[in-house]
Design a protein around this motif. Structure first.
Motif, PDB file in Angstrom:
ATOM      1  N   GLU A 105     -16.096  -2.612   9.974  1.00  0.00           N
ATOM      2  CA  GLU A 105     -16.117  -3.965  10.295  1.00  0.00           C
ATOM      3  C   GLU A 105     -14.150  -4.528  10.871  1.00  0.00           C
ATOM      4  OE1 GLU A 105     -16.896  -8.204   8.651  1.00  0.00           O
ATOM      5  OE2 GLU A 105     -18.683  -7.119   8.135  1.00  0.00           O
ATOM      6  N   GLN A 106     -13.372  -4.420   9.918  1.00  0.00           N
ATOM      7  CA  GLN A 106     -11.982  -4.265   9.943  1.00  0.00           C
ATOM      8  C   GLN A 106     -11.824  -3.093  11.295  1.00  0.00           C
ATOM      9  OE1 GLN A 106     -11.144  -3.233   5.611  1.00  0.00           O
ATOM     10  NE2 GLN A 106     -10.398  -5.596   5.383  1.00  0.00           N
ATOM     11  N   LEU A 107     -12.036  -1.580  11.443  1.00  0.00           N
ATOM     12  CA  LEU A 107     -11.969  -0.635  12.014  1.00  0.00           C
ATOM     13  C   LEU A 107     -12.187  -1.169  13.950  1.00  0.00           C
ATOM     14  CD1 LEU A 107     -11.962   2.366   9.969  1.00  0.00           C
ATOM     15  CD2 LEU A 107      -9.896   0.603  10.549  1.00  0.00           C
ATOM     16  N   THR A 108     -13.404  -2.205  13.960  1.00  0.00           N
ATOM     17  CA  THR A 108     -14.080  -2.103  15.011  1.00  0.00           C
ATOM     18  C   THR A 108     -13.433  -1.579  16.176  1.00  0.00           C
ATOM     19  OG1 THR A 108     -15.926  -3.662  13.888  1.00  0.00           O
ATOM     20  CG2 THR A 108     -15.724  -3.733  16.501  1.00  0.00           C
ATOM     21  N   ASP A 109     -11.980  -2.280  16.309  1.00  0.00           N
ATOM     22  CA  ASP A 109     -11.883  -2.440  17.527  1.00  0.00           C
ATOM     23  C   ASP A 109     -11.080  -0.931  17.998  1.00  0.00           C
ATOM     24  OD1 ASP A 109     -12.887  -4.481  18.209  1.00  0.00           O
ATOM     25  OD2 ASP A 109     -11.002  -5.881  17.502  1.00  0.00           O
ATOM     26  N   ILE A 110     -10.731  -0.671  16.563  1.00  0.00           N
ATOM     27  CA  ILE A 110      -9.514   0.671  16.081  1.00  0.00           C
ATOM     28  C   ILE A 110      -9.762   2.582  16.968  1.00  0.00           C
ATOM     29  CG2 ILE A 110      -8.601   2.691  15.065  1.00  0.00           C
ATOM     30  CD1 ILE A 110      -7.709  -0.415  14.337  1.00  0.00           C
ATOM     31  N   PRO A 111      -9.183   2.700  17.814  1.00  0.00           N
ATOM     32  CA  PRO A 111     -10.245   3.326  18.683  1.00  0.00           C
ATOM     33  C   PRO A 111     -10.169   5.478  18.033  1.00  0.00           C
ATOM     34  CG  PRO A 111      -7.631   3.104  19.398  1.00  0.00           C
ATOM     35  CD  PRO A 111      -7.858   2.329  18.176  1.00  0.00           C
ATOM     36  N   ASP A 112     -11.340   5.672  18.409  1.00  0.00           N
ATOM     37  CA  ASP A 112     -11.164   7.118  17.334  1.00  0.00           C
ATOM     38  C   ASP A 112     -10.289   7.974  17.228  1.00  0.00           C
ATOM     39  OD1 ASP A 112     -14.136   6.185  17.837  1.00  0.00           O
ATOM     40  OD2 ASP A 112     -14.466   7.793  18.732  1.00  0.00           O
ATOM     41  N   GLU A 113      -9.597   8.282  17.936  1.00  0.00           N
ATOM     42  CA  GLU A 113      -7.608   8.772  17.595  1.00  0.00           C
ATOM     43  C   GLU A 113      -7.680   7.739  16.507  1.00  0.00           C
ATOM     44  OE1 GLU A 113      -6.696   6.988  21.131  1.00  0.00           O
ATOM     45  OE2 GLU A 113      -8.163   7.738  20.222  1.00  0.00           O
ATOM     46  N   ARG A 114      -7.490   7.367  16.201  1.00  0.00           N
ATOM     47  CA  ARG A 114      -6.338   6.694  15.133  1.00  0.00           C
ATOM     48  C   ARG A 114      -7.476   6.012  14.103  1.00  0.00           C
ATOM     49  NH1 ARG A 114      -3.849   1.549  17.350  1.00  0.00           N
ATOM     50  NH2 ARG A 114      -3.853   1.086  15.068  1.00  0.00           N
ATOM     51  N   ARG A 115      -8.369   6.595  13.704  1.00  0.00           N
ATOM     52  CA  ARG A 115      -9.507   6.377  12.368  1.00  0.00           C
ATOM     53  C   ARG A 115      -9.404   7.527  11.968  1.00  0.00           C
ATOM     54  NH1 ARG A 115     -13.775   2.263  13.815  1.00  0.00           N
ATOM     55  NH2 ARG A 115     -15.058   3.967  12.663  1.00  0.00           N
ATOM     56  N   THR A 116      -7.601   7.993  11.144  1.00  0.00           N
ATOM     57  CA  THR A 116      -7.846   8.690  10.451  1.00  0.00           C
ATOM     58  C   THR A 116      -7.835   8.608   8.938  1.00  0.00           C
ATOM     59  OG1 THR A 116      -5.068   8.661  10.867  1.00  0.00           O
ATOM     60  CG2 THR A 116      -6.779  10.043  12.060  1.00  0.00           C
ATOM     61  N   SER A 142     -11.664  11.379   9.075  1.00  0.00           N
ATOM     62  CA  SER A 142     -12.113  10.271   9.638  1.00  0.00           C
ATOM     63  C   SER A 142     -12.640   9.720   9.590  1.00  0.00           C
ATOM     64  CB  SER A 142     -11.548  11.049  11.302  1.00  0.00           C
ATOM     65  OG  SER A 142     -12.866  11.941  11.369  1.00  0.00           O
ATOM     66  N   LEU A 143     -12.275   8.224  10.436  1.00  0.00           N
ATOM     67  CA  LEU A 143     -13.647   7.637  10.347  1.00  0.00           C
ATOM     68  C   LEU A 143     -15.172   7.374  11.071  1.00  0.00           C
ATOM     69  CD1 LEU A 143     -12.348   4.514   7.669  1.00  0.00           C
ATOM     70  CD2 LEU A 143     -14.001   6.798   7.079  1.00  0.00           C
ATOM     71  N   VAL A 144     -16.215   7.785  11.031  1.00  0.00           N
ATOM     72  CA  VAL A 144     -17.155   7.375  11.900  1.00  0.00           C
ATOM     73  C   VAL A 144     -17.141   6.008  12.275  1.00  0.00           C
ATOM     74  CG1 VAL A 144     -18.086   9.564  12.176  1.00  0.00           C
ATOM     75  CG2 VAL A 144     -18.830   8.380  10.896  1.00  0.00           C
ATOM     76  N   ARG A 145     -18.343   5.845  13.622  1.00  0.00           N
ATOM     77  CA  ARG A 145     -18.578   4.112  13.337  1.00  0.00           C
ATOM     78  C   ARG A 145     -19.654   3.376  13.120  1.00  0.00           C
ATOM     79  NH1 ARG A 145     -15.018   1.901  17.052  1.00  0.00           N
ATOM     80  NH2 ARG A 145     -13.433   3.113  17.754  1.00  0.00           N
ATOM     81  N   GLY A 146     -20.914   4.720  12.532  1.00  0.00           N
ATOM     82  CA  GLY A 146     -21.738   4.080  11.633  1.00  0.00           C
ATOM     83  C   GLY A 146     -22.313   4.897  10.928  1.00  0.00           C
TER      84      GLY A 146
END
Length: 199
Positions: A105-116, A142-146
């Motif tokens: 939830e906290q990363l919902t708006d974070i683009p994939d390249e910044r999900r390290t 990195s963190l995937v979306r689900g």
């Protein structure tokens, strides 16, 4: 055979340490296999603080060489959090699903390249003679979306290790042992743990 106490009741951590130490001449016991003693809450500011405090407490209570670890996930977009709060990120209870969902939830708006992110594990070995050895293993990714996969625990279903197309929860136990933060930390301790069997 030398006995070594892993100051944990986590069956998966115990199985992992036993796999890594197979053939080292050391019998690994968990907290459920020794007389109970009062365990202090984890209040350290760092993984290392928590790991060494747990190992010191275990040695003092049992007289056995003791290993304890503290681990968690450090997410760059959350300024390194959940960090030492990983197990109780969504509240006091250790609820893996709630913790994982809160991070997503906290990363919902974070683009994939910044999900390290990286998994971090500090492991402490404390001996009855007060020798202390503290090591740290890190596993970048990195963190995937689900969530994907059913192996592992905690944040494994959303953690994609660098160079992998599968999440940590989609790796086999053996694959994970070879590269994980805990596996890396335990391998740094291995020479010291093997030395116990010759002491």
């Amino acid at each position: 055979m030398t006995q070594l106490l892993l100051a944990s009741r986590n069956a998966k951590k115990l199985a992992e340490l036993r796999r890594i130490l197979a053939g080292a001449g050391v019998e690994v016991l968990g907290l459920d296999e020794v007389a109970p003693y009062p365990e202090s809450p984890e209040t350290g500011a760092t993984f290392e603080d928590n790991a060494v405090a747990k190992a010191r407490e275990a040695v003092a209570a049992t007289g056995l060489p003791s290993v304890a670890d503290d681990s968690g996930i450090s997410v760059d977009a959350l300024n390194g959090m959940p960090g030492v709060l990983s197990a109780r990120w969504a509240g006091r209870a250790k609820n893996d699903a709630a913790n994982l969902n809160l991070v997503l939830e906290q990363l919902t708006d974070i683009p994939d390249e910044r999900r390290t992110a990286r998994f971090v594990c500090a492991t402490a070995l404390v001996l009855p003679d007060t020798t202390e050895i503290i090591v740290r293993g890190e596993w970048p990714g990195s963190l995937v979306r689900g969530p994907r996969g059913t192996n592992g625990f905690g944040y494994d279903p959303i953690f994609l290790p660098d160079g992998e197309t599968r999440t940590s929860a989609e790796l086999t136990a053996a694959e994970k042992d070879a590269v994980s933060h805990r596996g890396r930390a335990l391998r740094l301790l291995l020479p010291h743990l093997k030395a116990l069997s010759h002491a």
